[in-house]
Design an enzyme around this catalytic site. Structure first.
Site, PDB file in Angstrom:
ATOM      1  N   GLU B 120       0.830  -1.208   0.000  1.00 52.64           N
ATOM      2  CA  GLU B 120       0.000   0.000   0.000  1.00 52.64           C
ATOM      3  C   GLU B 120       0.867   1.262   0.000  1.00 52.64           C
ATOM      4  O   GLU B 120       1.877   1.313   0.691  1.00 52.64           O
ATOM      5  CB  GLU B 120      -0.881  -0.014   1.260  1.00 52.64           C
ATOM      6  CG  GLU B 120      -1.894   1.120   1.317  1.00 52.64           C
ATOM      7  CD  GLU B 120      -2.688   1.120   2.626  1.00 52.64           C
ATOM      8  OE1 GLU B 120      -2.210   0.525   3.615  1.00 52.64           O
ATOM      9  OE2 GLU B 120      -3.779   1.720   2.653  1.00 52.64           O
ATOM     10  N   LYS B 197      -9.864   2.463  -2.036  1.00 50.81           N
ATOM     11  CA  LYS B 197     -10.020   1.793  -0.727  1.00 50.81           C
ATOM     12  C   LYS B 197     -11.421   2.028  -0.152  1.00 50.81           C
ATOM     13  O   LYS B 197     -11.831   3.167   0.048  1.00 50.81           O
ATOM     14  CB  LYS B 197      -8.944   2.343   0.203  1.00 50.81           C
ATOM     15  CG  LYS B 197      -8.823   1.675   1.555  1.00 50.81           C
ATOM     16  CD  LYS B 197      -7.555   2.207   2.252  1.00 50.81           C
ATOM     17  CE  LYS B 197      -7.320   1.570   3.607  1.00 50.81           C
ATOM     18  NZ  LYS B 197      -5.996   1.977   4.157  1.00 50.81           N
ATOM     19  N   CYS B 234      -5.703  -2.748   2.231  1.00 53.35           N
ATOM     20  CA  CYS B 234      -5.381  -2.710   3.672  1.00 53.35           C
ATOM     21  C   CYS B 234      -6.560  -2.972   4.609  1.00 53.35           C
ATOM     22  O   CYS B 234      -6.986  -4.102   4.756  1.00 53.35           O
ATOM     23  CB  CYS B 234      -4.676  -1.403   4.018  1.00 53.35           C
ATOM     24  SG  CYS B 234      -3.789  -1.512   5.613  1.00 53.35           S
TER      25      CYS B 234
END
Lengths: 391, 391
Positions: B120, B197, B234
């Site tokens: 990331e 995300k 993540c």
């Protein structure tokens, strides 16, 4: 070495790893500090030693709060083998298992347990591998008024203990249908309610869809004197959305009475219930039976192998996972056992506040996305080389 | 011993456990047989040795089918530390990381990788702990036309390799907003698309919600020459329903570029992406950075501790999990590394047919239940001692 020469993963690590390495390995594998052993009273351990079953104690602590007092609950998980051959009469088989487990419940009471849970279909061998309806369907009994619930209701009252037990249910009032059902008995010895297994397997020897259908009780949470509890039965463990609904309904502990075997699921066993504890900020208690069960008639496993009579070995390994991702070591892979775990239920809200998974879960987005994905004309959101997204 | 004296869990087990025990421990922990090592060409290992990063190879096989040929894909996961101090210029910091990772991509190409994914926000230190907007926001760049995508597009074309990279995105056309975004570049060197995300943390030092909002790109699956891939960035790892939507859209491999630290998440790391692989019958590739990052100004961690300048250590430990629940051992906890894994994508459908999780998942039930649970007047399904369910 066969796979059952390794009786217990944790004891193997303890035997061979040096102390300093072991501590770090345990932290990574279990997220557990070593002072989480719960000392059990002699009354409890004496019963276990006398009757030849394993007993272990662990504790999960929570941060001290200013407003709420700690909410300590002791939970007992019971894993066991059947007792008589599967050729014995239904009644004899059931009573023999009753007697064994009654002793384990007595030990749980002596260990101060407030809530006890059995393994799946605990009154019987896991005969669904056979695809035979008879005599196995005769193990089914009514959830509220069946003999096993009545027997356990007495124990629940005597020991002031909530008892969850997982049985083959016969629903007399709805066409005498059969279900895979967990029954919750309050610590007053009253039938509190039931939950029917939501997801039914058709895999390996688990021919359960031959006997009962997907549950129709949604995702009930039982508000007991000792906390809000729910039951995700066996194969429902593989479905994160099933775990999630128990969480959305407010569960603080979700029990997972199971019956599962080695090559099929053992590498998954430590993962799924623990992931559920993390994702939903509650405690989970996966419980699996032990032993190999032998049936009178041959059956096949749908794998091209020879017809055979044995089902198992079931690998036990019951454990408890906490909302912070830590977990207890497992009970043995091949012995009857009682796992006593003291939980501070305040940890659930503390972890919700800390990690914020509930706050960040975007439920409306997924309600809508799941709805679209279940419609016949659903078009997956695919992006191809043409650079033209098709959604 | 400090926690980073243990460089690699798997190597520790290999060092101390006797061979027969080790085999069983690995089967239980990883679901992995020992012949799953993938031999890597010298070209690849030479680059790794010369430049001082770890390189490991594993393979996951599938059953041979009659109709479909094997669909072998080699996937490269890159974990790395930053290079220059965080006080160096933005441009210098970025180029130094570029140069390190370009070499690792070269090794991936030499190892025959078809798809490579970075960690990331790979072009920068994970500066979101500071809550400072400047100079860190200057690391943001356009997804399609930014310098990093252009640089990688050349490599993708040269090596005939799909490259996924995870960056801080600047959306020039929508108010110059910042996003946490993964970009997919096809093996023709073309920008294929991006994913933002979906779930943003507010936990520990992860003050990311100070910089960007929850993604608005839903759950795209990128259909590449080497399979259908998706990216769960993540913290989205903690949300099973996020993983599930990528599966419903048809993903066969889901990458999870991450940045996460020890005490916070390490016991969770081996659980969540692996659970997702099991629940969704696809491969997952969680990737985490390594090293400790030091920032020019003190910041606090919201834990009552002293103000400080260090963030980390990030514990690496990148791995690959398969739909059958098996997984590779992890890369090192503290070293740059390239994990090369050969997957047979046929395993995805085989596991769907075997376990039947898609068939048994009851999506309409959960679409409706999630909808109810997100409404303001939602009443959880609670059963109380009164025996009157309130639903």
């Amino acid at each position: 070495m066969t796979e059952f020469d390794l009786k217990n993963l944790n004891e193997c690590l303890e035997e061979y790893l040096p102390t300093d390495k072991l501590k770090e390995v345990k932290r990574i594998l279990y997220g557990l500090d070593e002072d989480q052993i719960l000392d059990l009273p002699d009354d409890a351990t004496d019963i276990a030693h006398k009757h030849g079953f394993e007993i272990k104690g662990y504790r999960f602590k929570a941060r001290e709060e200013q407003i709420r007092k700690p909410r300590l609950v002791r939970v007992g998980a019971i894993q066991n083998s059947i007792v008589l051959p599967t050729t014995a009469s239904i009644e004899d088989q059931r009573v023999a298992i009753w007697n064994k487990v009654k002793t384990m419940i007595k030990a749980a009471a002596a260990a101060g347990c407030n809530i006890v849970c059995t393994q799946e279909a605990w009154t019987m061998p896991f005969a669904f591998c056979t695809r035979e309806k008879f005599p196995w369907c005769e193990f089914a009994e009514e959830a509220e008024n069946g003999p096993t619930t009545k027997m356990l209701a007495d124990l629940a009252k005597t020991y002031n203990m909530v008892i969850i037990h997982s049985i083959l249910e016969r629903d007399i009032e709805h066409g005498e249908t059969i279900w895979n059902t967990a029954v919750v008995i309050s610590n007053n010895g009253k039938y509190l309610g039931k939950h029917r297994k939501n997801h039914i397997p058709r895999v390996g020897d688990f021919n359960e869809s031959t006997y009962y259908m997907e549950g129709d009780t949604f995702h009930p949470v039982f508000e007991t004197e000792f906390g809000k509890i729910a039951i995700n039965i066996c194969y429902g463990r593989h479905h994160p959305q099933n775990w999630m609904m128990f969480g959305l309904n407010g569960a603080e502990i979700v029990f997972n009475p199971s019956a599962t075997i080695g090559r099929l699921s053992e590498p998954l066993w430590g993962i799924e219930a623990r992931n559920a504890a993390i994702a939903n900020s509650y405690f989970t208690v996966p419980i699996n039976r032990v032993g190999t069960e032998t049936f009178p008639n041959e059956y096949t496993s749908g794998d091209g192998g020879k017809a055979h009579k044995e089902f198992g070995p079931f690998y036990g390994s019951s454990y408890v996972a906490a909302p912070d991702g830590s977990r207890t070591p497992s009970l043995s892979r091949d012995k009857d056992g009682l796992l006593v775990t003291e939980l501070d239920l305040n940890l659930c809200r503390q972890i919700k506040d800390f990690w914020g998974f509930r706050m960040t879960q975007r439920l409306p987005l997924y309600a809508e996305s799941f709805k679209k994905a279940s419609e016949p004309d659903f078009k997956p959101q695919i992006i191809k080389e043409s650079l033209k997204p098709n959604n």
